[in-house]
Design a protein around this motif. Structure first.
Motif, PDB file in Angstrom:
ATOM      1  N   GLY A 199     -74.231 -12.417-100.637  1.00  0.00           N
ATOM      2  CA  GLY A 199     -73.155 -11.688-101.281  1.00  0.00           C
ATOM      3  C   GLY A 199     -73.274 -10.182-101.276  1.00  0.00           C
ATOM      4  N   TRP A 200     -74.241  -9.661-100.522  1.00  0.00           N
ATOM      5  CA  TRP A 200     -74.439  -8.213-100.452  1.00  0.00           C
ATOM      6  C   TRP A 200     -74.332  -7.757 -98.995  1.00  0.00           C
ATOM      7  N   PRO A 201     -74.010  -6.475 -98.761  1.00  0.00           N
ATOM      8  CA  PRO A 201     -73.948  -5.974 -97.380  1.00  0.00           C
ATOM      9  C   PRO A 201     -75.300  -6.134 -96.676  1.00  0.00           C
ATOM     10  N   VAL A 202     -75.251  -6.527 -95.418  1.00  0.00           N
ATOM     11  CA  VAL A 202     -76.463  -6.719 -94.623  1.00  0.00           C
ATOM     12  C   VAL A 202     -76.543  -5.637 -93.550  1.00  0.00           C
ATOM     13  N   ILE A 203     -77.678  -4.972 -93.515  1.00  0.00           N
ATOM     14  CA  ILE A 203     -77.944  -3.902 -92.560  1.00  0.00           C
ATOM     15  C   ILE A 203     -78.957  -4.398 -91.533  1.00  0.00           C
ATOM     16  N   PHE A 204     -78.836  -3.935 -90.305  1.00  0.00           N
ATOM     17  CA  PHE A 204     -79.822  -4.296 -89.281  1.00  0.00           C
ATOM     18  C   PHE A 204     -80.598  -3.061 -88.872  1.00  0.00           C
ATOM     19  N   ASP A 205     -81.911  -3.152 -88.990  1.00  0.00           N
ATOM     20  CA  ASP A 205     -82.810  -2.061 -88.606  1.00  0.00           C
ATOM     21  C   ASP A 205     -83.166  -2.225 -87.127  1.00  0.00           C
ATOM     22  N   ALA A 206     -82.447  -1.475 -86.289  1.00  0.00           N
ATOM     23  CA  ALA A 206     -82.592  -1.643 -84.839  1.00  0.00           C
ATOM     24  C   ALA A 206     -83.890  -1.079 -84.303  1.00  0.00           C
ATOM     25  N   THR A 207     -84.423  -0.042 -84.932  1.00  0.00           N
ATOM     26  CA  THR A 207     -85.601   0.611 -84.363  1.00  0.00           C
ATOM     27  C   THR A 207     -86.912  -0.004 -84.842  1.00  0.00           C
ATOM     28  N   HIS A 208     -87.001  -0.400 -86.118  1.00  0.00           N
ATOM     29  CA  HIS A 208     -88.229  -1.066 -86.541  1.00  0.00           C
ATOM     30  C   HIS A 208     -88.331  -2.474 -85.958  1.00  0.00           C
ATOM     31  N   SER A 209     -87.204  -3.046 -85.564  1.00  0.00           N
ATOM     32  CA  SER A 209     -87.233  -4.386 -84.978  1.00  0.00           C
ATOM     33  C   SER A 209     -87.842  -4.396 -83.581  1.00  0.00           C
ATOM     34  N   VAL A 210     -87.938  -3.227 -82.943  1.00  0.00           N
ATOM     35  CA  VAL A 210     -88.583  -3.157 -81.623  1.00  0.00           C
ATOM     36  C   VAL A 210     -89.969  -2.532 -81.711  1.00  0.00           C
ATOM     37  N   GLN A 211     -90.453  -2.382 -82.931  1.00  0.00           N
ATOM     38  CA  GLN A 211     -91.814  -1.892 -83.128  1.00  0.00           C
ATOM     39  C   GLN A 211     -92.819  -2.949 -82.687  1.00  0.00           C
ATOM     40  N   LEU A 212     -93.965  -2.494 -82.194  1.00  0.00           N
ATOM     41  CA  LEU A 212     -95.086  -3.374 -81.880  1.00  0.00           C
ATOM     42  C   LEU A 212     -96.210  -3.011 -82.853  1.00  0.00           C
ATOM     43  N   PRO A 213     -96.258  -3.634 -84.020  1.00  0.00           N
ATOM     44  CA  PRO A 213     -97.190  -3.230 -85.075  1.00  0.00           C
ATOM     45  C   PRO A 213     -98.644  -3.238 -84.608  1.00  0.00           C
ATOM     46  N   PHE A 226     -85.004  -1.311 -76.113  1.00  0.00           N
ATOM     47  CA  PHE A 226     -84.323  -2.521 -76.551  1.00  0.00           C
ATOM     48  C   PHE A 226     -83.567  -2.344 -77.870  1.00  0.00           C
ATOM     49  N   ALA A 227     -83.739  -1.219 -78.535  1.00  0.00           N
ATOM     50  CA  ALA A 227     -83.061  -1.003 -79.815  1.00  0.00           C
ATOM     51  C   ALA A 227     -81.536  -1.046 -79.676  1.00  0.00           C
ATOM     52  N   PRO A 228     -80.930  -0.390 -78.667  1.00  0.00           N
ATOM     53  CA  PRO A 228     -79.473  -0.497 -78.520  1.00  0.00           C
ATOM     54  C   PRO A 228     -78.999  -1.925 -78.268  1.00  0.00           C
ATOM     55  N   VAL A 229     -79.791  -2.692 -77.520  1.00  0.00           N
ATOM     56  CA  VAL A 229     -79.423  -4.083 -77.231  1.00  0.00           C
ATOM     57  C   VAL A 229     -79.364  -4.893 -78.521  1.00  0.00           C
ATOM     58  N   LEU A 230     -80.385  -4.767 -79.354  1.00  0.00           N
ATOM     59  CA  LEU A 230     -80.420  -5.520 -80.597  1.00  0.00           C
ATOM     60  C   LEU A 230     -79.349  -5.035 -81.573  1.00  0.00           C
ATOM     61  N   ALA A 231     -79.073  -3.739 -81.565  1.00  0.00           N
ATOM     62  CA  ALA A 231     -78.024  -3.209 -82.444  1.00  0.00           C
ATOM     63  C   ALA A 231     -76.671  -3.827 -82.101  1.00  0.00           C
ATOM     64  N   LYS A 232     -76.372  -3.940 -80.823  1.00  0.00           N
ATOM     65  CA  LYS A 232     -75.114  -4.567 -80.396  1.00  0.00           C
ATOM     66  C   LYS A 232     -75.076  -6.035 -80.806  1.00  0.00           C
ATOM     67  N   CYS A 233     -76.193  -6.723 -80.631  1.00  0.00           N
ATOM     68  CA  CYS A 233     -76.256  -8.136 -81.017  1.00  0.00           C
ATOM     69  C   CYS A 233     -76.028  -8.306 -82.517  1.00  0.00           C
ATOM     70  N   ALA A 234     -76.615  -7.419 -83.314  1.00  0.00           N
ATOM     71  CA  ALA A 234     -76.476  -7.514 -84.764  1.00  0.00           C
ATOM     72  C   ALA A 234     -75.035  -7.307 -85.203  1.00  0.00           C
ATOM     73  N   LEU A 235     -74.355  -6.358 -84.574  1.00  0.00           N
ATOM     74  CA  LEU A 235     -72.951  -6.132 -84.902  1.00  0.00           C
ATOM     75  C   LEU A 235     -72.113  -7.340 -84.491  1.00  0.00           C
ATOM     76  N   ALA A 236     -72.439  -7.918 -83.351  1.00  0.00           N
ATOM     77  CA  ALA A 236     -71.720  -9.120 -82.919  1.00  0.00           C
ATOM     78  C   ALA A 236     -71.954 -10.278 -83.881  1.00  0.00           C
ATOM     79  N   ALA A 237     -73.119 -10.288 -84.533  1.00  0.00           N
ATOM     80  CA  ALA A 237     -73.450 -11.354 -85.482  1.00  0.00           C
ATOM     81  C   ALA A 237     -72.871 -11.089 -86.868  1.00  0.00           C
ATOM     82  N   GLY A 238     -72.279  -9.911 -87.051  1.00  0.00           N
ATOM     83  CA  GLY A 238     -71.608  -9.635 -88.315  1.00  0.00           C
ATOM     84  C   GLY A 238     -72.293  -8.655 -89.241  1.00  0.00           C
ATOM     85  N   ALA A 239     -73.284  -7.906 -88.771  1.00  0.00           N
ATOM     86  CA  ALA A 239     -73.951  -6.927 -89.632  1.00  0.00           C
ATOM     87  C   ALA A 239     -72.954  -5.888 -90.140  1.00  0.00           C
TER      88      ALA A 239
END
Length: 281
Positions: A199-213, A226-239
């Motif tokens: 029930g709350w807005p969902v944000i996608f962190d595109a740059t930390h998601s491509v981090q290699l800890p 790969f950050a732009p690729v994942l950002a596009k995918c997240a928006l397509a998924a409804g972020a």
């Protein structure tokens, strides 16, 4: 880059900002450098993004951390500290008329930061720390809770429920990848619709998601391509929004450079992301 002109519009109050964000049809962008390296860096990044987002009709929140308390090495740059860092963020907020966000790591930090910033961010590693969440939500500020790398999307429901029961009524939930073996993260795009059920807005962190800890030995590595690729995918998924760290020269950044987007590339990236969002909607 020429020094950006001061903006005349002051940021909205927490309640007014939340009313604008919650249910907005505009893309929300939380963006800025990983850490406050200098005030000059923050001025450059905030000025560039404020003008670009105004042109593209994107809701912009500037982010920068005054203390990176979870660096891989004890010798790594952590930031200017609370007093100096919050002073910088306050001046950015006033100069450009944009809301600002920063991380907090303790209850005491949450109270101090709330006097300056518009959004308090609970780091992924600390998303289950009850005292920290309680202190953050009781400030009345918007609170962005990042999903721990060690949690499934469904498990984040208990974190959000806890925050709401403690008084949180202005919450953002951020997906930032899940631990996948050693020194790697994987993003499951099912996380977006699963967490939207809270029930709350969902944000996608595109740059930390491509981090290699820890992938760099005494520091984290990353795959910024790969950050732009994942950002596009997240928006397509409804972020509802995106979190993107950016820097004029990521290869010389003092923290998380390998996964940050070069600032100049944001002018091409954001319009492309808006096209994906518009096509889905």
């Amino acid at each position: 880059m020429a020094s950006p002109k001061k903006q005349s519009t002051a940021p909205a109050s927490p309640a007014a900002l939340w009313k604008r964000l919650h249910g907005s049809q505009r893309l929300l962008l939380i963006a800025g450098p990983c850490v406050i390296e200098s005030e000059e860096l923050c001025v450059e990044v905030a000025g560039f993004l404020q003008k670009l987002c105004a042109k593209l009709d994107i809701e912009f929140i500037f982010k920068a951390s005054y203390d990176k308390a979870n660096r891989t090495s004890g010798q790594s740059f952590r930031g200017p500290g609370a007093a100096a860092g919050l002073a910088v963020l306050g001046r950015i907020r006033e100069r450009f008329g944009v809301p600002v966000l920063t991380d907090v790591h303790t209850a005491e930090q949450a109270v101090a930061a709330a006097a300056v910033v518009d959004v308090l961010q609970i780091p992924a590693f600390l998303c289950r720390q009850t005292d920290l969440i309680e202190a953050a939500v009781r400030t009345g500020r918007i609170v962005n809770v990042k999903k721990g790398q060690f949690l499934s999307p469904a498990e984040m429901g208990q974190v959000v429920k806890k925050a709401a029961e403690l008084g949180g009524d202005k919450l953002l939930v951020t997906e930032r990848g899940t631990t996948f073996g050693y020194n790697n993260l994987v993003t499951d795009m099912r996380a977006i619709p699963i967490m939207k059920r809270f029930g709350w807005p969902v944000i996608f962190d595109a740059t930390h998601s491509v981090q290699l800890p820890g992938g760099g030995g005494d520091k984290s590595a990353g795959q910024r391509e790969f950050a732009p690729v994942l950002a596009k995918c997240a928006l397509a998924a409804g972020a509802d929004g995106l979190f993107i760290e950016t820097h004029p020269d990521p290869d010389r950044a003092l923290s998380d450079g390998p996964n940050m987007i070069p600032l100049a590339q944001m002018a091409q990236l954001l319009p492309a992301l808006l096209k994906v969002r518009a096509a889905v909607r």
